[in-house]
Design an enzyme around this catalytic site. Structure first.
Site, short mmCIF file in Angstrom:
data_model
loop_
_atom_site.label_atom_id
_atom_site.label_comp_id
_atom_site.label_asym_id
_atom_site.label_seq_id
_atom_site.Cartn_x
_atom_site.Cartn_y
_atom_site.Cartn_z
N GLU A 1 -32.24 -61.88 11.92
CA GLU A 1 -32.17 -63.34 11.83
C GLU A 1 -32.79 -63.99 13.07
OE1 GLU A 1 -28.22 -64.98 11.50
OE2 GLU A 1 -28.96 -67.03 11.32
N HIS B 1 -47.18 -88.95 21.19
CA HIS B 1 -47.24 -89.92 20.09
C HIS B 1 -46.68 -91.30 20.49
CE1 HIS B 1 -48.22 -86.54 17.49
NE2 HIS B 1 -48.34 -87.35 16.47
N GLY B 2 -46.01 -91.36 21.65
CA GLY B 2 -45.48 -92.64 22.11
C GLY B 2 -44.50 -93.24 21.11
N ARG C 1 -56.04 -91.68 18.51
CA ARG C 1 -55.40 -92.83 19.13
C ARG C 1 -56.18 -93.27 20.38
NH1 ARG C 1 -51.31 -96.71 18.15
NH2 ARG C 1 -50.44 -97.35 20.14
N GLY D 1 -13.04 -73.00 13.15
CA GLY D 1 -12.31 -72.71 14.38
C GLY D 1 -13.14 -72.02 15.45
N PHE E 1 -21.01 -74.85 8.31
CA PHE E 1 -22.44 -74.83 8.66
C PHE E 1 -23.18 -73.79 7.81
CE2 PHE E 1 -20.60 -75.58 13.15
CZ PHE E 1 -20.36 -76.92 12.87
N THR F 1 -19.84 -68.31 10.23
CA THR F 1 -19.21 -69.28 11.13
C THR F 1 -18.00 -69.97 10.47
OG1 THR F 1 -21.30 -69.67 12.19
CG2 THR F 1 -19.63 -71.35 12.51
N GLU F 2 -16.96 -70.18 11.27
CA GLU F 2 -15.75 -70.86 10.78
C GLU F 2 -15.52 -72.13 11.59
OE1 GLU F 2 -12.63 -67.97 11.01
OE2 GLU F 2 -13.48 -66.82 9.33
#
Lengths: 380, 274
Positions: A242, A338-339, A268, A130, A157, A127-128
């Site tokens: 990948e 999990h709120g 919980r 641009g 990246f 990746t570039e």
């Protein structure tokens, strides 16, 4: 568990679990918050027999195929609780395969072996700044000058890019379009190769991500992987594997978020009973479990087809999108269960929710996947 | 050196809370089996004694692992073959129709057939915690024994200098081979095992080694023999009868106190511990 798993996979899972429970899990939060894991971990993972899985023994690998690598990586996520660490340690999964497939014996000795022992770190640079997914239009140039290529351009990246000892880099050696692309291994320390700042990310904190720049950077012709101007095909081949890795990571992250949610829902209490006592919670979990089962089934199927040697370009795109959607959905529901705690950094699902956001983007966006599917399905 | 390592599979101790009792019987359905950790240490020790730690590919001796159990307990043996053991034997039994004494008597017959220089076992299994097999076997064989070994030094593979940790220090015992040795946790520390094949300076990674994937795959081709219990001992009746099982009582909820004064008062008047 994937349908393809044998007793060997089960033993490998046990090894990966034992390693991750003792060497990753105790440090997971600290490494994620520090945005780095210790470099020594590469060597430790190698000595535990987990770094070289799916690489040939004659190059210092552990043998096996991608199915073994997926299982080891899933178990490291499940038991290690740090996606960033596992993907950082695993960046060779995208950097090495082109060298293994197309490199000369000398290149394999120089680049593959030291990575599989954990001495060197490798990264893949496609990746570039641009443009990302549009590989055929990449602008980093490599112009032949005697025994060297002179490289100019930049990449961004790049996973493990800050610490990488070398980068398998996509460069333009020929004319415009995909026919002018080559793969060049560019080593750290080469004059003109600079590593920019460590990029701040939404998730995957424990792994470093970098911007790299090349300015009149002279790279020996001996570092060219495969033939000149045939890099595009190698990159596309690499994308297929990948995407299988990424799909499997999505399954692993979703599975972990799901398990965390079950535990939390049992512990919980609200309105006089556990969250699990409410139908709304149970049905959320049931939806999560169903989507995971579907993503796991498709990821398992594509793995089998890939190992058989089938062309999986289209199915890899479909599997990645299905697994990505599953992961995004499951992590979102996990946070919801999990709120308020799910929004807090001390809870694992908060981190997984952020990690999950990478997958519809990295390794080809969700939209690019659909373009691939459109082409292969022949929509015209 | 040829070493025989008896090992047992146990229900995963990390999931002990999943064990259920139904009508006085132990219910183990859904539990994951693991090799008894102390037996894994024994296998690791046996491997260290029969290799050069700096070049582990060439074996310098033989390690034979043996277990007592049904067909599916072969998974445990295969795992050990993947770790590096050379050969395996499964004595066909159920999981609960045997006790330490039956095992020791059957092992005696197996030892007479296999003629190892050393029997290495874990100090105890973490499920029943009986800790009997090694000692009984040594008695039946009339061999010297050293139990709870924390260190072992092989003296030319003729005798072993065994360190046993006790309160206040270490007792060193020299046992002539053949012998029975049972091992404790510390035997898998980096320098606990010294053999004639490995340079004295070599340090192993802490703990039990990881099996390499290619070794796991190659383990399928290593020999695994099945033996009938009746062929090893004519008396296969367990001496220990388990009459009943009971789960520990569930923990009661705790009480919150508002300050130290109240805590001390309650410790005095209610708990009566101070």
């Amino acid at each position: 568990m994937f349908l393809f798993e044998t007793d060997e996979h089960a033993e490998l899972r046990k090894n990966a679990r034992r390693f991750a429970e003792t060497r990753i899990k105790p440090h997971a939060s600290a490494w994620e918050e520090a945005e780095e894991f210790p470099r020594e971990l590469y060597g430790e993972v190698a000595r535990a027999g987990l770094l070289g899985v799916s690489y040939p023994e004659e190059l210092g690998g552990m043998g096996g195929d991608i199915s073994h690598a997926l299982v080891a990586s899933e178990e490291m996520v499940l038991a290690g609780h740090s996606v960033g660490t596992v993907v950082g340690v695993g960046s060779h999964g995208i950097a090495l395969p082109p060298i293994v497939r197309l490199g000369t014996p000398e290149q394999k000795e120089r680049f593959v072996r030291p990575v599989l022992t954990g001495e060197k770190i490798s990264a893949l640079g496609i990746t570039e700044p641009g443009g990302g997914s549009d590989v055929a239009s990449l602008r980093t140039t490599a112009v032949r000058d005697g025994d060297h290529y002179v490289v100019n351009g930049s990449k961004t990246f790049i996973t493990s890019g800050v610490r990488a000892d070398f980068v398998t880099t996509a460069v333009r050696t020929g004319g415009p379009g995909h026919g002018g692309v080559s793969l060049l291994v560019i080593e750290r320390g080469t004059k003109g190769f600079t590593v920019g700042k460590k990029l701040k990310k939404t998730g995957w904190w424990a792994t470093d991500t970098a911007e790299l720049s090349f300015e009149e950077c002279r790279v020996p012709v001996a570092n060219l992987i495969g033939e000149e101007n045939t890099g595009f095909y190698a990159i596309m081949m690499n994308f297929a594997s990948e995407r299988i890795y990424l799909a499997a990571q999505c399954v692993a992250i979703a599975e972990l978020a799901y398990r965390e949610s079950i535990t939390y829902a049992k512990e919980r209490h609200a309105f006089g009973k556990s969250l699990m006592g409410f139908q709304v919670t149970r049905h959320k979990l049931a939806d999560m479990a169903s989507r995971i089962a579907a993503a796991r089934a498709l990821t398992g199927e594509i793995t089998i087809r890939y190992v058989r040697g089938e062309d999986v370009t289209s199915l890899a795109a479909k599997a990645k999108n299905v697994a990505t959607d599953t992961c995004s959905f499951v992590c979102d529901q996990a946070v919801q269960i999990h709120g308020g705690n799910g929004y807090m950094r001390e809870y694992l699902v908060e981190r997984l929710y952020r990690d999950a956001r990478l997958y519809p983007i990295g390794g080809g966006t969700r939209e690019i996947m659909n373009e691939i599917i459109s082409k292969t399905e022949g929509y015209g | 050196m040829k070493i025989l390592v008896p090992l047992k599979r146990v229900a995963d101790p990390d999931n002990a809370n999943k064990v259920k009792v139904n009508a006085g019987k132990l219910v183990t359905t859904g539990l994951e089996w693991k090799p008894n950790p102390f037996d894994e240490y024994a296998v690791e020790t046996a491997l260290r004694l029969t290799e050069n730690g700096t070049a582990t590919k060439t074996r310098q001796g033989e390690v034979v692992v043996v277990t007592f159990g049904p067909k599916d307990s072969e998974t445990t043996l295969r795992a050990m073959l993947g770790t590096g053991a050379d050969r395996a034997i499964r004595v066909d039994t159920g999981d609960d129709q045997i006790d330490g004494d039956v095992v020791a008597r059957a092992l005696k017959a197996l030892v007479e057939k296999e003629k190892p220089d050393l029997v290495l076992c874990g100090k105890q299994a973490v499920d029943g915690d009986s800790g009997q097999v090694g000692q009984q076997l040594a008695e039946y064989l009339g061999w010297p024994q050293a139990t709870f070994a924390g260190s072992i030094e092989s003296e030319g593979d003729k005798a072993l200098l065994v360190g046993r940790e006790v309160d206040g220090g270490t007792i060193k015992l020299r046992v002539e081979l053949p012998a029975v040795v049972s091992v404790d946790l510390r035997i898998v520390a980096p320098k606990s095992v010294k053999s004639v094949h490995t340079p004295a300076t070599h340090a192993y990674p802490e703990g039990v080694r990881f099996a390499a994937l290619m070794a796991i795959m190659a383990a399928k081709k290593k020999p695994l023999a099945e033996v009938k219990l009746a062929d090893l001992t004519s008396d296969a009746a367990p001496k220990i009868q388990y009459l009943d099982y009971e789960l520990p009582p569930a923990r009661k909820a705790g009480v919150k106190v508002k300050d130290v004064t109240e805590l001390v008062t309650r410790l005095k008047t209610e708990a009566k511990v101070v």
